[in-house]
Design a protein around this motif. Structure first.
Motif, PDB file in Angstrom:
ATOM      1  N   ILE A 154      -0.115 -10.430  -5.385  1.00  0.00           N
ATOM      2  CA  ILE A 154       0.410  -9.242  -4.857  1.00  0.00           C
ATOM      3  C   ILE A 154      -0.872  -8.160  -5.025  1.00  0.00           C
ATOM      4  N   TYR A 155      -1.086  -7.785  -4.153  1.00  0.00           N
ATOM      5  CA  TYR A 155      -1.988  -6.650  -4.505  1.00  0.00           C
ATOM      6  C   TYR A 155      -1.480  -4.907  -4.343  1.00  0.00           C
ATOM      7  N   HIS A 156      -2.016  -4.529  -4.922  1.00  0.00           N
ATOM      8  CA  HIS A 156      -1.622  -2.612  -5.047  1.00  0.00           C
ATOM      9  C   HIS A 156      -2.561  -2.263  -4.287  1.00  0.00           C
ATOM     10  N   HIS A 157      -2.770  -1.170  -3.359  1.00  0.00           N
ATOM     11  CA  HIS A 157      -3.013  -0.439  -3.099  1.00  0.00           C
ATOM     12  C   HIS A 157      -2.731   0.578  -2.848  1.00  0.00           C
ATOM     13  N   VAL A 158      -4.372   2.021  -3.206  1.00  0.00           N
ATOM     14  CA  VAL A 158      -3.486   3.078  -3.807  1.00  0.00           C
ATOM     15  C   VAL A 158      -4.154   3.858  -2.392  1.00  0.00           C
ATOM     16  N   THR A 159      -3.026   4.619  -1.865  1.00  0.00           N
ATOM     17  CA  THR A 159      -4.153   5.826  -0.673  1.00  0.00           C
ATOM     18  C   THR A 159      -4.425   6.661  -1.068  1.00  0.00           C
ATOM     19  N   GLY A 160      -6.269   7.220  -1.236  1.00  0.00           N
ATOM     20  CA  GLY A 160      -6.513   8.356  -1.177  1.00  0.00           C
ATOM     21  C   GLY A 160      -6.865   9.610   0.507  1.00  0.00           C
ATOM     22  N   LYS A 168       0.973  -1.074  -0.207  1.00  0.00           N
ATOM     23  CA  LYS A 168       0.021  -0.300   0.145  1.00  0.00           C
ATOM     24  C   LYS A 168       0.710   1.014  -0.394  1.00  0.00           C
ATOM     25  N   THR A 169       0.510   2.352  -0.244  1.00  0.00           N
ATOM     26  CA  THR A 169       1.444   3.950  -0.868  1.00  0.00           C
ATOM     27  C   THR A 169       1.367   4.200   0.732  1.00  0.00           C
ATOM     28  N   SER A 170       0.302   4.599   1.148  1.00  0.00           N
ATOM     29  CA  SER A 170       0.669   5.656   2.420  1.00  0.00           C
ATOM     30  C   SER A 170      -0.005   5.325   2.891  1.00  0.00           C
ATOM     31  N   THR A 171      -0.619   6.269   4.276  1.00  0.00           N
ATOM     32  CA  THR A 171      -1.029   6.293   5.111  1.00  0.00           C
ATOM     33  C   THR A 171      -2.331   7.325   5.402  1.00  0.00           C
ATOM     34  N   GLY A 172      -1.754   8.027   4.078  1.00  0.00           N
ATOM     35  CA  GLY A 172      -3.023   9.254   4.030  1.00  0.00           C
ATOM     36  C   GLY A 172      -2.823  10.361   4.434  1.00  0.00           C
ATOM     37  N   LYS A 173      -1.570   9.848   5.196  1.00  0.00           N
ATOM     38  CA  LYS A 173      -1.640  11.342   6.763  1.00  0.00           C
ATOM     39  C   LYS A 173       0.112  11.594   6.670  1.00  0.00           C
ATOM     40  N   GLU A 174       0.843  11.648   5.434  1.00  0.00           N
ATOM     41  CA  GLU A 174       1.979  11.665   5.106  1.00  0.00           C
ATOM     42  C   GLU A 174       2.052  12.949   4.747  1.00  0.00           C
ATOM     43  N   THR A 175       2.727  14.099   4.595  1.00  0.00           N
ATOM     44  CA  THR A 175       2.823  14.956   3.812  1.00  0.00           C
ATOM     45  C   THR A 175       2.534  15.023   2.080  1.00  0.00           C
ATOM     46  N   VAL A 176       2.840  13.705   1.603  1.00  0.00           N
ATOM     47  CA  VAL A 176       3.017  13.328   0.537  1.00  0.00           C
ATOM     48  C   VAL A 176       2.244  11.326   0.084  1.00  0.00           C
ATOM     49  N   TYR A 195      -9.466   9.772   1.974  1.00  0.00           N
ATOM     50  CA  TYR A 195     -10.775   9.161   2.347  1.00  0.00           C
ATOM     51  C   TYR A 195     -10.917   7.811   2.256  1.00  0.00           C
ATOM     52  N   ALA A 196     -10.060   7.448   1.422  1.00  0.00           N
ATOM     53  CA  ALA A 196     -10.143   6.030   1.102  1.00  0.00           C
ATOM     54  C   ALA A 196      -9.501   5.244   0.139  1.00  0.00           C
ATOM     55  N   ALA A 197      -9.239   3.724   0.653  1.00  0.00           N
ATOM     56  CA  ALA A 197      -8.020   3.221  -0.045  1.00  0.00           C
ATOM     57  C   ALA A 197      -8.815   1.813  -1.046  1.00  0.00           C
ATOM     58  N   TYR A 198      -7.861   2.168  -2.158  1.00  0.00           N
ATOM     59  CA  TYR A 198      -8.406   1.984  -3.088  1.00  0.00           C
ATOM     60  C   TYR A 198      -7.784   0.140  -3.469  1.00  0.00           C
ATOM     61  N   HIS A 199      -7.972  -0.614  -4.047  1.00  0.00           N
ATOM     62  CA  HIS A 199      -7.337  -1.659  -4.250  1.00  0.00           C
ATOM     63  C   HIS A 199      -7.025  -1.747  -5.441  1.00  0.00           C
ATOM     64  N   ASP A 200      -5.988  -2.176  -6.650  1.00  0.00           N
ATOM     65  CA  ASP A 200      -5.672  -2.218  -8.121  1.00  0.00           C
ATOM     66  C   ASP A 200      -5.810  -3.853  -7.382  1.00  0.00           C
ATOM     67  N   LEU A 201      -5.872  -4.118  -9.247  1.00  0.00           N
ATOM     68  CA  LEU A 201      -5.980  -5.657  -9.704  1.00  0.00           C
ATOM     69  C   LEU A 201      -4.223  -6.009  -9.361  1.00  0.00           C
ATOM     70  N   PRO A 202      -3.487  -7.055  -9.110  1.00  0.00           N
ATOM     71  CA  PRO A 202      -2.033  -6.814  -9.497  1.00  0.00           C
ATOM     72  C   PRO A 202      -1.460  -6.979 -10.994  1.00  0.00           C
ATOM     73  N   MET A 203      -0.165  -6.599 -11.514  1.00  0.00           N
ATOM     74  CA  MET A 203      -0.637  -6.337 -12.725  1.00  0.00           C
ATOM     75  C   MET A 203       0.888  -7.262 -13.145  1.00  0.00           C
TER      76      MET A 203
END
Length: 268
Positions: free
Chosen positions: A251-257, A218-226, A259-267
């Motif tokens: 393995i699966y990928h998460h992109v965190t915005g 997963k990319t981030s907590t949503g609470k970092e500056t970037v 307010y929500a975290a988005y699941h992506d299918l594995p590339m």
């Protein structure tokens, strides 16, 4: 959702050879963002699909049972009924992928979802979220307590110090312990990519997390500056692809915005 990733042995020789070509990644990110997006009914279809990949999340200091109850209702009914009927999707059972809360609110979420008569998974952040700077023993106990209370997905945060100082074996060992503490729950490892210093570190941390048994990275907590960025997503997805080519494990990928975290299918 597929079976758990059991992990692999730590391969430091592989990690030591990694060097990300940052200019090439940035060019690729620009190309992706310049592409035309889908329109009309195709856009609606993609947006509906995206909803089913969302971890609907509340991570506020003032969370109460009533807040969690409303969140769970929204997870079960994420789109207005009239819109679903207009799209002829009212009978498809569209819900979010999960509800994500702090460990202390897991019981509330489990109770609210049960009362709503749905089986949406409950995810819990853990391991000293968002900084990951508490003692390892405390972080492990937090994982175990969240699982005991009914969480079936655990979002752990890594200790960024281990990445910034190149302590890859220590990072692997910590995540292996998180994997064990999760038991039957899925392990989602948050890298906090905005605090890792370089895209090379993002790739290396991604690979270590997968070797150690993460089911998602997963990319981030949503609470970092970037938080999530296109270049970071590209690097993580390429790490997932390379791990699949080497091990056959998806393995699966998460992109965190925000307010929500988005699941992506594995590339792959």
């Amino acid at each position: 959702m597929s079976a758990h990733n059991p992990g692999t042995e730590l391969d430091l020789s592989w990690i030591s050879k990694i060097q990300v070509n940052q200019p090439a990644v940035l060019r690729r990110a620009q190309q992706i963002q310049a592409r035309r997006t889908v329109k009309k009914e195709w856009q609606a279809a993609w947006l509906l699909k995206a909803v089913t990949f969302i971890d609907l999340t509340t991570l506020s200091g003032d969370d109460t049972y009533s807040n969690i109850q409303r969140l769970c209702y929204k997870a079960k009914y994420p789109i207005r009924e009239d819109l679903l009927e207009a799209l002829n999707m009212h009978d498809k059972g569209i819900t979010t992928a999960a509800v994500c809360v702090y460990p202390a609110r897991v019981c509330d979420a489990v109770k609210a979802l049960k009362a709503a008569g749905c089986t949406i998974p409950v995810a819990s952040v853990a391991t000293g979220f968002p900084a990951g700077q508490t003692h390892l023993k405390t972080r492990l106990e937090e994982v175990r307590l969240a699982v005991e209370d009914g969480a079936t997905e655990i979002d752990v945060v890594i200790n960024r110090t281990l990445v910034l100082t190149g302590q890859w074996e220590a990072l692997y060992d910590e995540i292996r312990q998180f994997r064990k503490a999760c038991g039957k729950a899925h392990l989602k490892t948050i890298l906090a990519t905005g605090e890792l210093g370089s895209l090379t570190n993002v790739y290396k941390a991604s690979m270590i997390a997968m070797m150690a048994g993460s089911d998602f990275i997963k990319t981030s907590t949503g609470k970092e500056t970037v938080n999530a960025t296109f270049p970071v997503a590209i690097v993580m997805l390429r790490a997932i692809r390379d791990f699949f080519w080497k091990t056959g494990k998806k393995i699966y990928h998460h992109v965190t915005g925000r307010y929500a975290a988005y699941h992506d299918l594995p590339m792959c």
